[in-house]
Design a protein around this motif. Sequence first.
Motif, mmCIF file in Angstrom:
data_model
loop_
_atom_site.group_PDB
_atom_site.id
_atom_site.type_symbol
_atom_site.label_atom_id
_atom_site.label_comp_id
_atom_site.label_asym_id
_atom_site.label_seq_id
_atom_site.Cartn_x
_atom_site.Cartn_y
_atom_site.Cartn_z
ATOM 1 N N LEU A 125 0.827 -1.204 0.000
ATOM 2 C CA LEU A 125 0.000 0.000 0.000
ATOM 3 C C LEU A 125 0.866 1.260 0.000
ATOM 4 N N ILE A 126 1.924 1.249 0.814
ATOM 5 C CA ILE A 126 2.812 2.424 0.877
ATOM 6 C C ILE A 126 3.526 2.630 -0.457
ATOM 7 N N LEU A 127 4.130 1.556 -0.985
ATOM 8 C CA LEU A 127 4.843 1.672 -2.256
ATOM 9 C C LEU A 127 3.879 2.001 -3.392
ATOM 10 N N GLY A 128 2.691 1.392 -3.355
ATOM 11 C CA GLY A 128 1.715 1.627 -4.414
ATOM 12 C C GLY A 128 1.237 3.063 -4.454
ATOM 13 N N VAL A 129 0.971 3.627 -3.281
ATOM 14 C CA VAL A 129 0.490 5.014 -3.216
ATOM 15 C C VAL A 129 1.602 5.981 -3.613
ATOM 16 N N ARG A 188 2.437 -2.822 -7.277
ATOM 17 C CA ARG A 188 2.341 -2.364 -8.676
ATOM 18 C C ARG A 188 0.882 -2.323 -9.126
ATOM 19 N N LEU A 189 0.093 -3.303 -8.722
ATOM 20 C CA LEU A 189 -1.329 -3.302 -9.072
ATOM 21 C C LEU A 189 -2.042 -2.117 -8.418
ATOM 22 N N PHE A 190 -1.656 -1.796 -7.175
ATOM 23 C CA PHE A 190 -2.248 -0.651 -6.496
ATOM 24 C C PHE A 190 -1.916 0.644 -7.239
#
Length: 321
Positions: A125-129, A188-190
Motif C-alpha cells: 500500500l505504501i509503495l503503491g500510493v 504495482r497493481l495498487f
Amino acid sequence: MSTDTDRIEEALRNIQIAKRVRLLFSVIVLVLFAWFFTNALSEVGFSIGEILEYWPEFTDALGDFFPPGTLFGVIPFVDLSQYWAFIQERNLLLQFQDGNPVLGAVFVTFAMGFAGTILGIPGALILGVLGSERVTPYPFNFIFRGTMSVIRAIPALVWALIYIPLGGVSPFTATLAIGTDTMGNLGRLFTDALEEVEDGPIEAIESTGANSPQKVVFGMLSQVFTPFIAWTMYILEINVRIGVTMGLIGGGGLGQVLQTQRGLFRYTNMMATILVIFMLVVSVEFVSQRVRSYIRGNEEGTSLLKLIVEFPQRMARSIWE
C-alpha cells in the motif's frame, strides 16, 4: 488513359514488391526461430532417443502414481485407499489426538500464503500510493516504482534463499519471502489502479481544505477500495501456490512432503500429496473468485471446472512468479 494504366501498373508492382518483402521477412523470422529452437533443445539436452529409452521406467512409475485396484472385486480401478492411508499417516489434512485437533501440512502451506499476503499488504500500500504520479511528482515517484520493480524481478523462491540467514530454510523464511514478493506485485497493481481514479472526488476533498494525506485517503483510496480487495484476493491465490513451491526447497508444508517422497521414489505417496495440493489450491481459488465476483457485482465468476482444468498451468507458472 496511358497515365492511369501506368499508375495501376506501378501500384501493382509496389504491391508485389511489398508481398515479396513480407515473404522474405517471414522466411528470415522462421529461420531464426528454428535456429533458436534447435539451440534451445540442444542446450537442455532434449532427446527423443532418451525419452524412448526411459519410457518403460516412466510407465512403471505411472503404475505407482495410480496404484491399480478393483471396484467390487471386478472392475479395474485406482486404489484410492493407498492415497488415504498416506494422507492419514503423514497428517496432511487434520487429525484428532485425545480429542484435540492437530493441523496438518495443508494448513502450514495455507498459512504461509495467507500470512505472507497480510504481511505484504502494508508495504504494498505504501509503495503503491507513493509510486503513483498523482501522489509523488515525477520523477521522484520512480524511486518507489523502481523499488517495486526490483522486488518483482526477484522470484519468491530466490527471496527465500536470501532470507536463509534469518531463520534457515523454514516456514518462517518462506512466509517472509512471500510477504516481500507481495509488496512488489500487489504494490504495482495498487499503483496502476490509482492512476485511473477520477479527478472529481479529489477536487471535492480539496475544496474542503483537506491536507495531502486526507486527499489521498478520502479522495483516491476511497475510489479504489473494491479493486484493492479484488487484487488482494488474486494475490492470495498466487501466494498459496507459491507456498507449495516453497516446500520444494525445504520451506515446510505440502511442498516439503512432496519433495521428500520424490527423493524416496514413493510415487503413490507423491500422488496422494498432489491430490491434497490440488484440493487446497482449487478451494482457495474458488473462494477467491467468488468473493471477487461478488464485490464486482458479477454473479457468474469463474467456473469450478475451469479452475480444475487450468490447475497444472497455474502451478507451473507460480514457481517463478
